[in-house]
Design a protein around this motif. Structure first.
Motif, PDB file in Angstrom:
ATOM      1  N   SER A   1       0.789  -1.225   0.000  1.00 31.78           N
ATOM      2  CA  SER A   1       0.000   0.000   0.000  1.00 31.78           C
ATOM      3  C   SER A   1       0.824   1.280   0.000  1.00 31.78           C
ATOM      4  O   SER A   1       0.294   2.342  -0.263  1.00 31.78           O
ATOM      5  CB  SER A   1      -0.937   0.010   1.202  1.00 31.78           C
ATOM      6  N   GLY A   2       2.093   1.205   0.294  1.00 30.15           N
ATOM      7  CA  GLY A   2       2.922   2.409   0.344  1.00 30.15           C
ATOM      8  C   GLY A   2       3.524   2.758  -1.012  1.00 30.15           C
ATOM      9  O   GLY A   2       3.186   2.166  -2.041  1.00 30.15           O
ATOM     10  N   SER A   3       4.410   3.725  -1.002  1.00 33.23           N
ATOM     11  CA  SER A   3       5.024   4.171  -2.255  1.00 33.23           C
ATOM     12  C   SER A   3       5.899   3.080  -2.873  1.00 33.23           C
ATOM     13  O   SER A   3       5.950   2.933  -4.095  1.00 33.23           O
ATOM     14  CB  SER A   3       5.836   5.444  -2.031  1.00 33.23           C
TER      15      SER A   3
END
Length: 54
Positions: free
Chosen positions: A13-15
């Motif tokens: 879900s993060g960069s």
């Protein structure tokens, strides 16, 4: 004979996860990409959605 593989990404879900998914979608070696996350998919994944019909 070309082998196709499925990528399974857990918690991307993060960069870094978004960058990983982008690379996997552009890699011809993968026939499918499956991602599982505990929460709603983040807004940074908007590029995954097909363009809206005009």
């Amino acid at each position: 004979m070309t082998r196709k593989r499925t990528a399974i990404v857990l918690g991307g879900s993060g960069s870094v996860g978004a960058a990983l998914l982008r690379e996997l979608f552009h890699d011809d070696g993968f026939d499918a990409v499956v991602t599982l996350c505990a929460a709603r998919c983040p807004r940074s994944w908007r590029w995954l959605a097909p363009p809206a019909a005009a």
